[in-house]
Design an enzyme around this catalytic site. Sequence first.
Site, PDB file in Angstrom:
ATOM      1  N   SER A  85       0.836  -1.193   0.000  1.00 39.85           N
ATOM      2  CA  SER A  85       0.000   0.000   0.000  1.00 39.85           C
ATOM      3  C   SER A  85       0.875   1.248   0.000  1.00 39.85           C
ATOM      4  O   SER A  85       1.979   1.251   0.565  1.00 39.85           O
ATOM      5  CB  SER A  85      -0.843  -0.039   1.277  1.00 39.85           C
ATOM      6  OG  SER A  85      -1.444   1.205   1.518  1.00 39.85           O
TER       7      SER A  85
ATOM      8  N   TYR B 243      -1.396  -0.700  10.907  1.00 42.74           N
ATOM      9  CA  TYR B 243      -1.710  -1.320   9.604  1.00 42.74           C
ATOM     10  C   TYR B 243      -0.535  -1.135   8.641  1.00 42.74           C
ATOM     11  O   TYR B 243      -0.066  -2.084   8.005  1.00 42.74           O
ATOM     12  CB  TYR B 243      -2.990  -0.699   9.010  1.00 42.74           C
ATOM     13  CG  TYR B 243      -3.162  -1.029   7.549  1.00 42.74           C
ATOM     14  CD1 TYR B 243      -3.500  -2.314   7.143  1.00 42.74           C
ATOM     15  CD2 TYR B 243      -2.951  -0.055   6.560  1.00 42.74           C
ATOM     16  CE1 TYR B 243      -3.630  -2.628   5.787  1.00 42.74           C
ATOM     17  CE2 TYR B 243      -3.081  -0.362   5.212  1.00 42.74           C
ATOM     18  CZ  TYR B 243      -3.420  -1.649   4.826  1.00 42.74           C
ATOM     19  OH  TYR B 243      -3.535  -1.950   3.490  1.00 42.74           O
TER      20      TYR B 243
ATOM     21  N   LYS C 222       2.308  -3.869   6.711  1.00 43.24           N
ATOM     22  CA  LYS C 222       2.698  -3.927   5.285  1.00 43.24           C
ATOM     23  C   LYS C 222       4.211  -3.788   5.139  1.00 43.24           C
ATOM     24  O   LYS C 222       4.841  -4.481   4.340  1.00 43.24           O
ATOM     25  CB  LYS C 222       1.978  -2.821   4.497  1.00 43.24           C
ATOM     26  CG  LYS C 222       0.479  -3.038   4.351  1.00 43.24           C
ATOM     27  CD  LYS C 222       0.160  -4.255   3.497  1.00 43.24           C
ATOM     28  CE  LYS C 222      -1.316  -4.562   3.422  1.00 43.24           C
ATOM     29  NZ  LYS C 222      -1.620  -5.880   2.850  1.00 43.24           N
TER      30      LYS C 222
HETATM   31  P1  NAD Z   1     -11.018  -6.810   1.524  1.00 47.48           P
HETATM   32  O1  NAD Z   1     -11.201  -6.797   3.001  1.00 47.48           O
HETATM   33  O2  NAD Z   1     -12.196  -6.525   0.685  1.00 47.48           O
HETATM   34  O3  NAD Z   1     -10.416  -8.228   1.076  1.00 47.48           O
HETATM   35  C1  NAD Z   1      -9.550  -8.959   1.882  1.00 47.48           C
HETATM   36  C2  NAD Z   1     -10.070 -10.393   1.913  1.00 47.48           C
HETATM   37  O4  NAD Z   1      -9.166 -11.181   2.702  1.00 47.48           O
HETATM   38  C3  NAD Z   1     -11.453 -10.517   2.557  1.00 47.48           C
HETATM   39  O5  NAD Z   1     -12.284 -11.267   1.694  1.00 47.48           O
HETATM   40  C4  NAD Z   1     -11.189 -11.272   3.869  1.00 47.48           C
HETATM   41  O6  NAD Z   1     -12.279 -12.113   4.208  1.00 47.48           O
HETATM   42  C5  NAD Z   1      -9.937 -12.044   3.537  1.00 47.48           C
HETATM   43  N1  NAD Z   1      -9.070 -12.366   4.681  1.00 47.48           N
HETATM   44  C6  NAD Z   1      -8.565 -11.525   5.620  1.00 47.48           C
HETATM   45  N2  NAD Z   1      -7.775 -12.201   6.473  1.00 47.48           N
HETATM   46  C7  NAD Z   1      -7.752 -13.486   6.055  1.00 47.48           C
HETATM   47  C8  NAD Z   1      -7.104 -14.660   6.517  1.00 47.48           C
HETATM   48  N3  NAD Z   1      -6.318 -14.645   7.595  1.00 47.48           N
HETATM   49  N4  NAD Z   1      -7.312 -15.808   5.835  1.00 47.48           N
HETATM   50  C9  NAD Z   1      -8.115 -15.858   4.748  1.00 47.48           C
HETATM   51  N5  NAD Z   1      -8.758 -14.769   4.275  1.00 47.48           N
HETATM   52  C10 NAD Z   1      -8.577 -13.606   4.921  1.00 47.48           C
HETATM   53  O7  NAD Z   1      -9.824  -5.815   1.201  1.00 47.48           O
HETATM   54  P2  NAD Z   1      -9.314  -5.265  -0.220  1.00 47.48           P
HETATM   55  O8  NAD Z   1      -9.654  -3.838  -0.295  1.00 47.48           O
HETATM   56  O9  NAD Z   1      -9.728  -6.173  -1.304  1.00 47.48           O
HETATM   57  O10 NAD Z   1      -7.744  -5.351   0.013  1.00 47.48           O
HETATM   58  C11 NAD Z   1      -6.982  -6.445  -0.447  1.00 47.48           C
HETATM   59  C12 NAD Z   1      -5.530  -6.233  -0.050  1.00 47.48           C
HETATM   60  O11 NAD Z   1      -5.059  -5.017  -0.608  1.00 47.48           O
HETATM   61  C13 NAD Z   1      -5.305  -6.130   1.467  1.00 47.48           C
HETATM   62  O12 NAD Z   1      -4.104  -6.784   1.783  1.00 47.48           O
HETATM   63  C14 NAD Z   1      -5.185  -4.634   1.688  1.00 47.48           C
HETATM   64  O13 NAD Z   1      -4.392  -4.353   2.827  1.00 47.48           O
HETATM   65  C15 NAD Z   1      -4.495  -4.199   0.410  1.00 47.48           C
HETATM   66  N6  NAD Z   1      -4.758  -2.796   0.069  1.00 47.48           N
HETATM   67  C16 NAD Z   1      -6.039  -2.338  -0.014  1.00 47.48           C
HETATM   68  C17 NAD Z   1      -6.282  -0.999  -0.325  1.00 47.48           C
HETATM   69  C18 NAD Z   1      -7.681  -0.446  -0.370  1.00 47.48           C
HETATM   70  O14 NAD Z   1      -7.841   0.756  -0.240  1.00 47.48           O
HETATM   71  N7  NAD Z   1      -8.707  -1.263  -0.577  1.00 47.48           N
HETATM   72  C19 NAD Z   1      -5.195  -0.144  -0.563  1.00 47.48           C
HETATM   73  C20 NAD Z   1      -3.905  -0.653  -0.485  1.00 47.48           C
HETATM   74  C21 NAD Z   1      -3.690  -1.985  -0.160  1.00 47.48           C
HETATM   75  C1  WQD Z   2      -9.393   9.721   0.941  1.00 51.49           C
HETATM   76  C2  WQD Z   2      -9.591  11.218   1.166  1.00 51.49           C
HETATM   77  C3  WQD Z   2      -9.843  11.803   3.473  1.00 51.49           C
HETATM   78  C4  WQD Z   2     -13.678   9.714   4.034  1.00 51.49           C
HETATM   79  C5  WQD Z   2      -6.796   4.769   3.081  1.00 51.49           C
HETATM   80  C6  WQD Z   2      -5.722   4.092   3.893  1.00 51.49           C
HETATM   81  C7  WQD Z   2      -4.629   3.599   2.980  1.00 51.49           C
HETATM   82  C8  WQD Z   2      -5.193   2.742   1.841  1.00 51.49           C
HETATM   83  C9  WQD Z   2      -6.316   3.414   1.137  1.00 51.49           C
HETATM   84  C10 WQD Z   2      -5.077   0.445   2.445  1.00 51.49           C
HETATM   85  C11 WQD Z   2      -8.804  11.751   2.366  1.00 51.49           C
HETATM   86  C12 WQD Z   2     -11.112  12.091   2.708  1.00 51.49           C
HETATM   87  C13 WQD Z   2     -12.510  10.231   3.517  1.00 51.49           C
HETATM   88  C14 WQD Z   2     -14.725  10.619   4.387  1.00 51.49           C
HETATM   89  C15 WQD Z   2     -13.361  12.451   3.638  1.00 51.49           C
HETATM   90  N1  WQD Z   2      -5.731   1.517   2.330  1.00 51.49           N
HETATM   91  N2  WQD Z   2     -12.360  11.578   3.317  1.00 51.49           N
HETATM   92  N3  WQD Z   2     -14.521  11.944   4.155  1.00 51.49           N
HETATM   93  O1  WQD Z   2      -7.000   7.818   3.799  1.00 51.49           O
HETATM   94  O2  WQD Z   2      -6.126   8.121   1.429  1.00 51.49           O
HETATM   95  O3  WQD Z   2      -6.201   5.877   2.422  1.00 51.49           O
HETATM   96  O4  WQD Z   2      -7.289   3.858   2.100  1.00 51.49           O
HETATM   97  O5  WQD Z   2      -3.907   0.269   2.263  1.00 51.49           O
HETATM   98  O6  WQD Z   2      -3.755   2.875   3.781  1.00 51.49           O
HETATM   99  O7  WQD Z   2      -5.197   5.019   4.833  1.00 51.49           O
HETATM  100  O8  WQD Z   2      -8.310   6.941   1.793  1.00 51.49           O
HETATM  101  O9  WQD Z   2     -10.676   6.945   1.124  1.00 51.49           O
HETATM  102  O10 WQD Z   2     -10.090   7.055   3.585  1.00 51.49           O
HETATM  103  O11 WQD Z   2      -9.646   9.018   2.151  1.00 51.49           O
HETATM  104  O12 WQD Z   2     -13.242  13.663   3.467  1.00 51.49           O
HETATM  105  O13 WQD Z   2     -15.787  10.204   4.900  1.00 51.49           O
HETATM  106  O14 WQD Z   2     -10.967  11.437   1.467  1.00 51.49           O
HETATM  107  O15 WQD Z   2      -9.601  12.776   4.445  1.00 51.49           O
HETATM  108  O16 WQD Z   2      -8.396  13.053   2.027  1.00 51.49           O
HETATM  109  P1  WQD Z   2      -6.867   7.309   2.426  1.00 51.49           P
HETATM  110  P2  WQD Z   2      -9.755   7.423   2.183  1.00 51.49           P
END
Ligand code: NAD
Ligand code: WQD
Length: 339
Positions: free
Chosen positions: A126, A150, A154
Site C-alpha cells: 500500500s 496497519y 505492510k
Molecule cells: P477486503 O477486506 O475486501 O479483502 C480482503 C479479503 O481477505 C477478505 O475477503 C477477507 O475475508 C480475507 N481475509 C482476511 N484475512 C484473512 C485470513 N487470515 N485468511 C483468509 N482470508 C482472509 O480488502 P481489499 O480492499 O480487497 O484489500 C486487499 C488487499 O489489498 C489487502 O491486503 C489490503 O491491505 C491491500 N490494500 C487495499 C487498499 C484499499 O484501499 N482497498 C489499498 C492498499 C492496499
Molecule cells: C481519501 C480522502 C480523506 C472519508 C486509506 C488508507 C490507505 C489505503 C487506502 C489500504 C482523504 C477524505 C474520507 C470521508 C473524507 N488503504 N475523506 N470523508 O485515507 O487516502 O487511504 O485507504 O492500504 O492505507 O489510509 O483513503 O478513502 O479514507 O480518504 O473527506 O468520509 O478522502 O480525508 O483526504 P486514504 P480514504
Amino acid sequence: MTPCTLITGGAGYIGSHTAVILMDAGYRVIIIDNLCNSSPRVLDRLRQLCGDQFEFVQADVRDGAALDSVFAQYPVESVIHFAGLKAVGESVTQPLRYFDNNVGSTVSLLQAMDRADVRRMVFSSSATVYGDPQQVPISEAAHLKATNPYARTKLICEDMLRDLQDADPRWQVAILRYFNPVGAHPSGIIGEAPSGIPNNLMPYITQVAVGQRDYLSIFGNDYPTPDGTGVRDYIHVMDLARGHVAALEHLTKQQSSITVNLGTGHGVSVQQLVDTFVRVTGRPIAYRQTARRQGDVAACYADTTLALTTLGWQAEHDIARMCEDAWRWQSMNPTGYAS
Ligand code: NAD
Ligand code: WQD
C-alpha cells in the site's frame, strides 16, 4: 492439469476483481478466503461473470495444514496474496489482531509455498508505507515510514519478502503498492461492499447517493492543496486488477523481483471527486466540511514511471469512469451483497 494461480483474499474487493481479470485472461484460479470481511455471495457473482472456472476453499491463510492441502491438490505456480485486514483506525486500537492476521498470514503462506516449491508471489502492499510523503509524486525510492500499525504490517511483510529474496534467489516477488482503489466491475455485478460505516471516501459517497447515509463529512479544507481538501491518487479497481496480470507476466518472463506503485499519477481532491460524482451520476451529494481526520496527509499520488517501464502497465480509466462504475454497482446493489 493446467497450472493455477492461488488468490488469497479472493472474495474481497480487489481480489474478486482480479480473479475476474485473470480468468478473462485465461488463468485458472483457486480462491482461498476465510470470509472474515466478505460475503459468500461474491462467489455466486463470480460464477455469474466467469462460470465455474474457479475453485473456492474456505480457510484461514494462517492455517498451514489447510494451505498444504491446497498445494497438494492443485498445481499452483503463483500466488497473489490479498488476504489481510485493512482498516487503519481499527489497527490503532487492535494492533495485535493486525500483526497476527497480516504478518501471521504472510509468514504461514510463505512457509507453505516453500514446502510446496512454489516461489512466485505478488503481494498487496500500500502507498501507506510512504507515511507522510516528503514530496509528490512519490517514487518507489522514497523514504518508507509506517505511521500506524496497519502500515507497519505492510512494511514488515515487505521487509520479510526482501530478506527472503536475499536469502534464496529462487523467490520471485512483485510488491505492488496500491494508491486509492475505487470503482467496480462495469457490469455492476461485483464491487466494494464495506461492512458498517465506510472508512473510505468513494463508498461513503455512493452510500450517501443511494440514501443510506445523510451526508458526507469532508475531512479538512485547510490543507496546502489547490482547494484545501485532501488530494489522493484514485485508481479504478479494474486497472489495478490488470496490474496484477502484468506483474505475474513480468515475474514469469523476466524472472526478477520488483516493487512497483500502482496508481494513475494524478492527484484528485475530495472536492473534485464529489463534484465529478455529482456531474456524471446526476445524484446530489449532501456534504459538510468538518475538521481534519487524524493521521491524514495533505497529498499522496504516485510516480508511475516504473510501472510503465517495467510492467508496460498504466491506468486507463479516469475519475468520471470510476464514479460511473462505483455508482452502477451501488445503485444495482443498494446494500452491497445483502441486496
Ligand atoms: P477486503 O477486506 O475486501 O479483502 C480482503 C479479503 O481477505 C477478505 O475477503 C477477507 O475475508 C480475507 N481475509 C482476511 N484475512 C484473512 C485470513 N487470515 N485468511 C483468509 N482470508 C482472509 O480488502 P481489499 O480492499 O480487497 O484489500 C486487499 C488487499 O489489498 C489487502 O491486503 C489490503 O491491505 C491491500 N490494500 C487495499 C487498499 C484499499 O484501499 N482497498 C489499498 C492498499 C492496499
Ligand atoms: C481519501 C480522502 C480523506 C472519508 C486509506 C488508507 C490507505 C489505503 C487506502 C489500504 C482523504 C477524505 C474520507 C470521508 C473524507 N488503504 N475523506 N470523508 O485515507 O487516502 O487511504 O485507504 O492500504 O492505507 O489510509 O483513503 O478513502 O479514507 O480518504 O473527506 O468520509 O478522502 O480525508 O483526504 P486514504 P480514504
